[in-house]
Motif scaffolding. Structure first.
Motif, PDB file in Angstrom:
ATOM      1  N   ALA A   1      29.005  38.673  45.217  1.00  0.00           N
ATOM      2  CA  ALA A   1      28.130  39.768  45.668  1.00  0.00           C
ATOM      3  C   ALA A   1      28.473  41.089  44.995  1.00  0.00           C
ATOM      4  O   ALA A   1      28.558  42.127  45.630  1.00  0.00           O
ATOM      5  N   ALA A   2      28.691  41.037  43.678  1.00  0.00           N
ATOM      6  CA  ALA A   2      28.993  42.216  42.863  1.00  0.00           C
ATOM      7  C   ALA A   2      30.361  42.813  43.140  1.00  0.00           C
ATOM      8  O   ALA A   2      30.653  43.927  42.717  1.00  0.00           O
ATOM      9  N   TYR A   3      31.203  42.089  43.859  1.00  0.00           N
ATOM     10  CA  TYR A   3      32.589  42.522  44.083  1.00  0.00           C
ATOM     11  C   TYR A   3      33.530  41.617  43.299  1.00  0.00           C
ATOM     12  O   TYR A   3      33.277  40.415  43.139  1.00  0.00           O
ATOM     13  N   ARG A   4      34.618  42.200  42.837  1.00  0.00           N
ATOM     14  CA  ARG A   4      35.691  41.455  42.211  1.00  0.00           C
ATOM     15  C   ARG A   4      36.941  41.579  43.083  1.00  0.00           C
ATOM     16  O   ARG A   4      37.246  42.672  43.566  1.00  0.00           O
ATOM     17  N   ILE A   5      37.638  40.478  43.260  1.00  0.00           N
ATOM     18  CA  ILE A   5      38.966  40.520  43.844  1.00  0.00           C
ATOM     19  C   ILE A   5      39.942  40.342  42.683  1.00  0.00           C
ATOM     20  O   ILE A   5      39.956  39.301  42.028  1.00  0.00           O
ATOM     21  N   LEU A   6      40.746  41.369  42.419  1.00  0.00           N
ATOM     22  CA  LEU A   6      41.721  41.320  41.345  1.00  0.00           C
ATOM     23  C   LEU A   6      43.068  40.920  41.921  1.00  0.00           C
ATOM     24  O   LEU A   6      43.528  41.483  42.912  1.00  0.00           O
ATOM     25  N   LYS A   7      43.691  39.948  41.287  1.00  0.00           N
ATOM     26  CA  LYS A   7      45.051  39.518  41.651  1.00  0.00           C
ATOM     27  C   LYS A   7      46.006  40.163  40.658  1.00  0.00           C
ATOM     28  O   LYS A   7      45.852  40.006  39.452  1.00  0.00           O
ATOM     29  N   VAL A   8      46.997  40.877  41.177  1.00  0.00           N
ATOM     30  CA  VAL A   8      47.907  41.647  40.339  1.00  0.00           C
ATOM     31  C   VAL A   8      49.339  41.209  40.610  1.00  0.00           C
ATOM     32  O   VAL A   8      49.792  41.200  41.762  1.00  0.00           O
ATOM     33  N   THR A   9      50.045  40.823  39.548  1.00  0.00           N
ATOM     34  CA  THR A   9      51.452  40.447  39.666  1.00  0.00           C
ATOM     35  C   THR A   9      52.229  41.096  38.518  1.00  0.00           C
ATOM     36  O   THR A   9      51.650  41.618  37.562  1.00  0.00           O
ATOM     37  N   ARG A  10      53.546  41.015  38.624  1.00  0.00           N
ATOM     38  CA  ARG A  10      54.384  41.570  37.553  1.00  0.00           C
ATOM     39  C   ARG A  10      54.282  40.731  36.299  1.00  0.00           C
ATOM     40  O   ARG A  10      54.057  39.539  36.355  1.00  0.00           O
TER      41      ARG A  10
ATOM     42  N   ILE B   1      34.886  40.321  51.999  1.00  0.00           N
ATOM     43  CA  ILE B   1      35.090  39.347  50.919  1.00  0.00           C
ATOM     44  C   ILE B   1      36.578  39.172  50.640  1.00  0.00           C
ATOM     45  O   ILE B   1      37.067  38.046  50.458  1.00  0.00           O
ATOM     46  N   LEU B   2      37.317  40.274  50.630  1.00  0.00           N
ATOM     47  CA  LEU B   2      38.766  40.193  50.444  1.00  0.00           C
ATOM     48  C   LEU B   2      39.392  39.300  51.512  1.00  0.00           C
ATOM     49  O   LEU B   2      40.139  38.359  51.207  1.00  0.00           O
TER      50      LEU B   2
ATOM     51  N   GLN C   1      48.980  48.617  31.571  1.00  0.00           N
ATOM     52  CA  GLN C   1      50.192  49.156  32.201  1.00  0.00           C
ATOM     53  C   GLN C   1      51.289  48.100  32.349  1.00  0.00           C
ATOM     54  O   GLN C   1      52.356  48.385  32.888  1.00  0.00           O
ATOM     55  N   GLY C   2      51.010  46.876  31.898  1.00  0.00           N
ATOM     56  CA  GLY C   2      52.029  45.835  31.941  1.00  0.00           C
ATOM     57  C   GLY C   2      51.920  44.879  33.113  1.00  0.00           C
ATOM     58  O   GLY C   2      52.779  44.018  33.298  1.00  0.00           O
ATOM     59  N   TRP C   3      50.859  44.999  33.912  1.00  0.00           N
ATOM     60  CA  TRP C   3      50.646  44.085  35.034  1.00  0.00           C
ATOM     61  C   TRP C   3      49.852  42.880  34.571  1.00  0.00           C
ATOM     62  O   TRP C   3      49.046  42.974  33.647  1.00  0.00           O
ATOM     63  N   GLN C   4      50.068  41.757  35.250  1.00  0.00           N
ATOM     64  CA  GLN C   4      49.195  40.601  35.067  1.00  0.00           C
ATOM     65  C   GLN C   4      48.038  40.773  36.043  1.00  0.00           C
ATOM     66  O   GLN C   4      48.228  40.707  37.256  1.00  0.00           O
ATOM     67  N   ALA C   5      46.858  41.037  35.531  1.00  0.00           N
ATOM     68  CA  ALA C   5      45.686  41.273  36.390  1.00  0.00           C
ATOM     69  C   ALA C   5      44.622  40.246  36.043  1.00  0.00           C
ATOM     70  O   ALA C   5      44.118  40.216  34.919  1.00  0.00           O
ATOM     71  N   THR C   6      44.312  39.382  37.007  1.00  0.00           N
ATOM     72  CA  THR C   6      43.306  38.353  36.807  1.00  0.00           C
ATOM     73  C   THR C   6      42.245  38.453  37.894  1.00  0.00           C
ATOM     74  O   THR C   6      42.483  39.029  38.954  1.00  0.00           O
ATOM     75  N   ARG C   7      41.090  37.874  37.619  1.00  0.00           N
ATOM     76  CA  ARG C   7      40.013  37.880  38.605  1.00  0.00           C
ATOM     77  C   ARG C   7      40.202  36.685  39.527  1.00  0.00           C
ATOM     78  O   ARG C   7      40.047  35.545  39.103  1.00  0.00           O
ATOM     79  N   HIS C   8      40.521  36.958  40.785  1.00  0.00           N
ATOM     80  CA  HIS C   8      40.740  35.888  41.763  1.00  0.00           C
ATOM     81  C   HIS C   8      39.415  35.344  42.287  1.00  0.00           C
ATOM     82  O   HIS C   8      39.239  34.137  42.437  1.00  0.00           O
ATOM     83  N   THR C   9      38.476  36.249  42.568  1.00  0.00           N
ATOM     84  CA  THR C   9      37.174  35.888  43.140  1.00  0.00           C
ATOM     85  C   THR C   9      36.143  36.885  42.643  1.00  0.00           C
ATOM     86  O   THR C   9      36.454  38.061  42.441  1.00  0.00           O
ATOM     87  N   SER C  10      34.919  36.427  42.486  1.00  0.00           N
ATOM     88  CA  SER C  10      33.794  37.300  42.185  1.00  0.00           C
ATOM     89  C   SER C  10      32.648  36.889  43.096  1.00  0.00           C
ATOM     90  O   SER C  10      32.245  35.722  43.097  1.00  0.00           O
TER      91      SER C  10
ATOM     92  N   VAL D   1      52.560  39.800  45.201  1.00  0.00           N
ATOM     93  CA  VAL D   1      51.185  39.701  44.716  1.00  0.00           C
ATOM     94  C   VAL D   1      50.335  40.759  45.412  1.00  0.00           C
ATOM     95  O   VAL D   1      50.428  40.934  46.627  1.00  0.00           O
ATOM     96  N   ALA D   2      49.522  41.451  44.624  1.00  0.00           N
ATOM     97  CA  ALA D   2      48.554  42.390  45.188  1.00  0.00           C
ATOM     98  C   ALA D   2      47.153  41.843  44.970  1.00  0.00           C
ATOM     99  O   ALA D   2      46.857  41.252  43.925  1.00  0.00           O
ATOM    100  N   TYR D   3      46.298  42.033  45.974  1.00  0.00           N
ATOM    101  CA  TYR D   3      44.881  41.708  45.861  1.00  0.00           C
ATOM    102  C   TYR D   3      44.089  42.981  46.113  1.00  0.00           C
ATOM    103  O   TYR D   3      44.229  43.604  47.170  1.00  0.00           O
ATOM    104  N   LEU D   4      43.266  43.357  45.132  1.00  0.00           N
ATOM    105  CA  LEU D   4      42.458  44.572  45.209  1.00  0.00           C
ATOM    106  C   LEU D   4      40.990  44.185  45.121  1.00  0.00           C
ATOM    107  O   LEU D   4      40.603  43.409  44.237  1.00  0.00           O
ATOM    108  N   VAL D   5      40.164  44.732  46.009  1.00  0.00           N
ATOM    109  CA  VAL D   5      38.727  44.475  45.928  1.00  0.00           C
ATOM    110  C   VAL D   5      38.035  45.717  45.375  1.00  0.00           C
ATOM    111  O   VAL D   5      38.269  46.828  45.842  1.00  0.00           O
ATOM    112  N   VAL D   6      37.207  45.501  44.346  1.00  0.00           N
ATOM    113  CA  VAL D   6      36.521  46.612  43.676  1.00  0.00           C
ATOM    114  C   VAL D   6      35.117  46.145  43.299  1.00  0.00           C
ATOM    115  O   VAL D   6      34.945  45.037  42.772  1.00  0.00           O
ATOM    116  N   GLN D   7      34.129  47.002  43.551  1.00  0.00           N
ATOM    117  CA  GLN D   7      32.767  46.673  43.137  1.00  0.00           C
ATOM    118  C   GLN D   7      32.671  46.688  41.620  1.00  0.00           C
ATOM    119  O   GLN D   7      33.279  47.526  40.943  1.00  0.00           O
TER     120      GLN D   7
END
Length: 197
Positions: free
Chosen positions: A188-197, A48-49, A177-186, A156-162
């Motif tokens: 099949a019960a997975y989230r792709i988190l987009k992380v920026t400064r 998915i990532l 922690q001071g990061w901008q963390a948004t949901r890029h994609t959701s 930009v970081a992309y993290l996949v987490v169930q």
């Protein structure tokens, strides 16, 4: 999935195998083995990532955090052939497999490196990761802090987490922690988190 994929030297006896990574823009046959993450097939979260994130920056340093046998690192290298891709893991069997898979695919800018042997200089314009959630929250948070701190200012970081393994709480923690963390994609019960400064 082996319960010991995040050990430095897996105790499980070697049992080599192969898996096919098939994406719209890429088809690779990858060597796998016991004692590494998802040796029987490409993990669904990883797929998915790779199917949902934008192309990585075309130059600079990129990071696959927790590379396993290399599907993320090799995809990054294929999509950004001029960039240097650092494939980092604690598992030395995983690093050996990533190196062999990169050579077989002629992706020579992939550098498999043990987490404790990574040079301090590179800063990353992109981090893609299917992080080892099962190491526990304190270790996960320490790992993410260590590597996210090496993002470039516009990186930009992309993290996949169930979802059921804590994607929403991880997103909240990143924000705290001071990061901008948004949901890029959701999906099949997975989230792709987009992380920026």
């Amino acid at each position: 999935m082996s319960a010991h994929y995040f050990e430095e030297r897996p105790q499980s006896a070697s049992r080599p195998g192969t898996v096919d990574l098939v994406l719209p823009d890429l088809h690779l046959r990858l060597e796998t083995d016991r004692g590494v993450f998802s040796p029987e097939k490409i993990d669904l979260g990883t797929r998915i990532l790779l199917e949902s994130v934008p192309r990585p920056p075309q130059e600079g340093d990129l990071l696959d955090l927790g590379c396993g046998y290399g599907p993320i690192a090799l995809t990054m290298a294929s999509r950004a052939p001029e960039a240097r891709v650092w494939a980092v893991d604690v598992n030395r069997r995983s690093l050996e497999l990533t190196g062999r898979n990169a050579q077989a695919a002629r992706l020579y800018k992939v550098s498999p490196v043990h987490v404790d042997e990574m040079p301090p200089e590179p800063r990353f314009s992109a981090i893609w990761s299917n992080p080892a959630i099962r190491i526990g929250k304190p270790a996960l948070h320490a790992m993410l802090t260590r590597w996210l701190d090496r993002l470039t200012d516009d990186g930009v970081a992309y993290l996949v987490v169930q979802k059921h393994l804590g994607s929403d709480s991880l997103q909240r923690w990143l924000g705290e922690q001071g990061w901008q963390a948004t949901r890029h994609t959701s999906r099949a019960a997975y989230r792709i988190l987009k992380v920026t400064r």
